[in-house]
Write a protein that holds these residues in place. Structure first.
Motif, PDB file in Angstrom:
ATOM      1  N   VAL A  94     -64.319  21.940 -22.946  1.00  0.00           N
ATOM      2  CA  VAL A  94     -62.880  21.276 -23.265  1.00  0.00           C
ATOM      3  C   VAL A  94     -62.321  20.719 -21.757  1.00  0.00           C
ATOM      4  CG1 VAL A  94     -60.776  21.531 -24.203  1.00  0.00           C
ATOM      5  CG2 VAL A  94     -62.618  22.608 -25.304  1.00  0.00           C
ATOM      6  N   THR A  95     -62.287  19.425 -21.796  1.00  0.00           N
ATOM      7  CA  THR A  95     -61.532  18.901 -20.662  1.00  0.00           C
ATOM      8  C   THR A  95     -60.117  18.645 -20.809  1.00  0.00           C
ATOM      9  OG1 THR A  95     -62.118  16.546 -21.373  1.00  0.00           O
ATOM     10  CG2 THR A  95     -63.845  17.747 -19.968  1.00  0.00           C
ATOM     11  N   SER A  96     -59.460  18.641 -21.817  1.00  0.00           N
ATOM     12  CA  SER A  96     -58.042  18.477 -21.960  1.00  0.00           C
ATOM     13  C   SER A  96     -57.391  20.034 -22.161  1.00  0.00           C
ATOM     14  CB  SER A  96     -57.661  17.544 -23.301  1.00  0.00           C
ATOM     15  OG  SER A  96     -58.268  18.145 -24.245  1.00  0.00           O
ATOM     16  N   THR A  97     -56.326  20.078 -21.384  1.00  0.00           N
ATOM     17  CA  THR A  97     -55.378  21.357 -21.532  1.00  0.00           C
ATOM     18  C   THR A  97     -54.142  20.749 -22.161  1.00  0.00           C
ATOM     19  OG1 THR A  97     -56.746  22.276 -20.087  1.00  0.00           O
ATOM     20  CG2 THR A  97     -54.647  23.484 -20.544  1.00  0.00           C
ATOM     21  N   ASP A  98     -53.772  20.380 -23.192  1.00  0.00           N
ATOM     22  CA  ASP A  98     -52.448  19.965 -23.647  1.00  0.00           C
ATOM     23  C   ASP A  98     -52.090  20.561 -25.133  1.00  0.00           C
ATOM     24  OD1 ASP A  98     -54.346  18.553 -25.157  1.00  0.00           O
ATOM     25  OD2 ASP A  98     -53.920  16.555 -24.327  1.00  0.00           O
ATOM     26  N   LEU A  99     -51.112  19.979 -25.579  1.00  0.00           N
ATOM     27  CA  LEU A  99     -50.707  20.591 -26.810  1.00  0.00           C
ATOM     28  C   LEU A  99     -51.476  20.198 -27.983  1.00  0.00           C
ATOM     29  CD1 LEU A  99     -46.792  20.486 -26.475  1.00  0.00           C
ATOM     30  CD2 LEU A  99     -48.283  22.505 -26.188  1.00  0.00           C
ATOM     31  N   ALA A 100     -52.316  18.970 -27.892  1.00  0.00           N
ATOM     32  CA  ALA A 100     -53.213  18.585 -28.850  1.00  0.00           C
ATOM     33  C   ALA A 100     -54.371  19.307 -29.060  1.00  0.00           C
ATOM     34  CB  ALA A 100     -53.762  17.119 -28.636  1.00  0.00           C
ATOM     35  N   THR A 101     -54.810  20.071 -28.108  1.00  0.00           N
ATOM     36  CA  THR A 101     -55.769  21.085 -28.001  1.00  0.00           C
ATOM     37  C   THR A 101     -55.445  22.181 -28.676  1.00  0.00           C
ATOM     38  OG1 THR A 101     -56.958  20.146 -25.608  1.00  0.00           O
ATOM     39  CG2 THR A 101     -57.426  22.261 -26.503  1.00  0.00           C
ATOM     40  N   VAL A 102     -54.049  22.688 -28.138  1.00  0.00           N
ATOM     41  CA  VAL A 102     -53.685  24.047 -28.718  1.00  0.00           C
ATOM     42  C   VAL A 102     -53.487  23.709 -30.129  1.00  0.00           C
ATOM     43  CG1 VAL A 102     -51.684  25.626 -28.889  1.00  0.00           C
ATOM     44  CG2 VAL A 102     -52.570  24.774 -26.674  1.00  0.00           C
ATOM     45  N   ASP A 103     -52.899  22.649 -30.639  1.00  0.00           N
ATOM     46  CA  ASP A 103     -52.858  22.430 -32.010  1.00  0.00           C
ATOM     47  C   ASP A 103     -53.998  22.365 -32.885  1.00  0.00           C
ATOM     48  OD1 ASP A 103     -51.238  21.336 -34.594  1.00  0.00           O
ATOM     49  OD2 ASP A 103     -52.493  19.659 -34.126  1.00  0.00           O
ATOM     50  N   ALA A 104     -55.206  21.740 -32.338  1.00  0.00           N
ATOM     51  CA  ALA A 104     -56.409  21.837 -32.884  1.00  0.00           C
ATOM     52  C   ALA A 104     -57.007  23.072 -33.049  1.00  0.00           C
ATOM     53  CB  ALA A 104     -57.287  20.847 -32.173  1.00  0.00           C
ATOM     54  N   LEU A 105     -56.884  24.018 -31.978  1.00  0.00           N
ATOM     55  CA  LEU A 105     -57.475  25.393 -32.202  1.00  0.00           C
ATOM     56  C   LEU A 105     -56.416  26.170 -32.937  1.00  0.00           C
ATOM     57  CD1 LEU A 105     -58.203  25.954 -28.286  1.00  0.00           C
ATOM     58  CD2 LEU A 105     -59.766  25.386 -29.910  1.00  0.00           C
ATOM     59  N   ALA A 106     -55.329  26.021 -32.997  1.00  0.00           N
ATOM     60  CA  ALA A 106     -54.335  26.822 -33.950  1.00  0.00           C
ATOM     61  C   ALA A 106     -54.824  26.321 -35.598  1.00  0.00           C
ATOM     62  CB  ALA A 106     -53.188  26.548 -33.928  1.00  0.00           C
ATOM     63  N   ARG A 107     -55.260  24.955 -35.682  1.00  0.00           N
ATOM     64  CA  ARG A 107     -55.407  24.360 -37.110  1.00  0.00           C
ATOM     65  C   ARG A 107     -56.755  25.069 -37.370  1.00  0.00           C
ATOM     66  NH1 ARG A 107     -52.437  19.943 -39.143  1.00  0.00           N
ATOM     67  NH2 ARG A 107     -50.780  19.557 -37.639  1.00  0.00           N
ATOM     68  N   MET A 108     -57.806  25.207 -36.645  1.00  0.00           N
ATOM     69  CA  MET A 108     -59.013  25.814 -36.563  1.00  0.00           C
ATOM     70  C   MET A 108     -58.993  27.122 -37.171  1.00  0.00           C
ATOM     71  SD  MET A 108     -61.034  24.019 -33.492  1.00  0.00           S
ATOM     72  CE  MET A 108     -62.486  24.842 -33.570  1.00  0.00           C
ATOM     73  N   GLN A 109     -57.984  28.082 -36.445  1.00  0.00           N
ATOM     74  CA  GLN A 109     -57.927  29.348 -36.789  1.00  0.00           C
ATOM     75  C   GLN A 109     -57.321  29.313 -38.253  1.00  0.00           C
ATOM     76  OE1 GLN A 109     -58.953  32.172 -36.552  1.00  0.00           O
ATOM     77  NE2 GLN A 109     -57.783  33.212 -34.965  1.00  0.00           N
TER      78      GLN A 109
END
Length: 142
Positions: free
Chosen positions: A64-79
């Motif tokens: 993963v090359t992006s470290t932003d809230l969109a990345t955090v949001d996607a990971l939280a939605r995956m969980q």
């Protein structure tokens, strides 16, 4: 392994136990639904961890090359998608920046990336509760 990429996202279809979803490149706000679908597909293809839980899916986020809230949001939605299906995701190889952002958002333990040190104790500031100020009795009030 699937060699084609779609929007920087890649799903490994190898019959590993637990199944692995590899996420590479930047994660944008529109990528979350596709990632959730891939987690659910990986869960369906794997046996459960036990009678009370569905399978754990490993999400390899080392690419993963992006470290932003969109990345955090996607990971939280995956969980969330994994938990609704009775399982969970665990992160593999998050970058220090991503790990820090997850910790700041309070999601490091929920996403299975908690417990990893962020650096030496000497590099971190002490908690504010430990700061003490000495007061001299002869000091004028400010």
């Amino acid at each position: 392994m699937n060699s084609g990429r779609t929007h920087g996202l890649l799903y490994v279809t190898a019959s590993s136990s637990p199944p692995v979803v590899v996420v590479a490149g930047p994660i944008g706000p529109g990528d979350a639904p596709q990632l959730c679908d891939r987690v659910r597909a990986a869960q369906e293809s794997a046996p459960g961890d036990g009678p009370e839980r569905g399978p754990t899916v490993i999400c390899d986020v080392s690419g993963v090359t992006s470290t932003d809230l969109a990345t955090v949001d996607a990971l939280a939605r995956m969980q969330l998608a994994a938990r609704r299906a009775g399982g969970r995701i665990r992160l593999r190889d998050p970058s220090p920046k991503l790990l820090l952002l997850l910790r700041l958002a309070g999601l490091d333990e929920a996403l299975g990336s908690g417990g990893q040190p962020l650096g030496d104790a000497e590099q971190r500031e002490p908690p504010l509760a430990e700061v003490q100020e000495a007061v001299e009795t002869g000091d004028p009030a400010v």
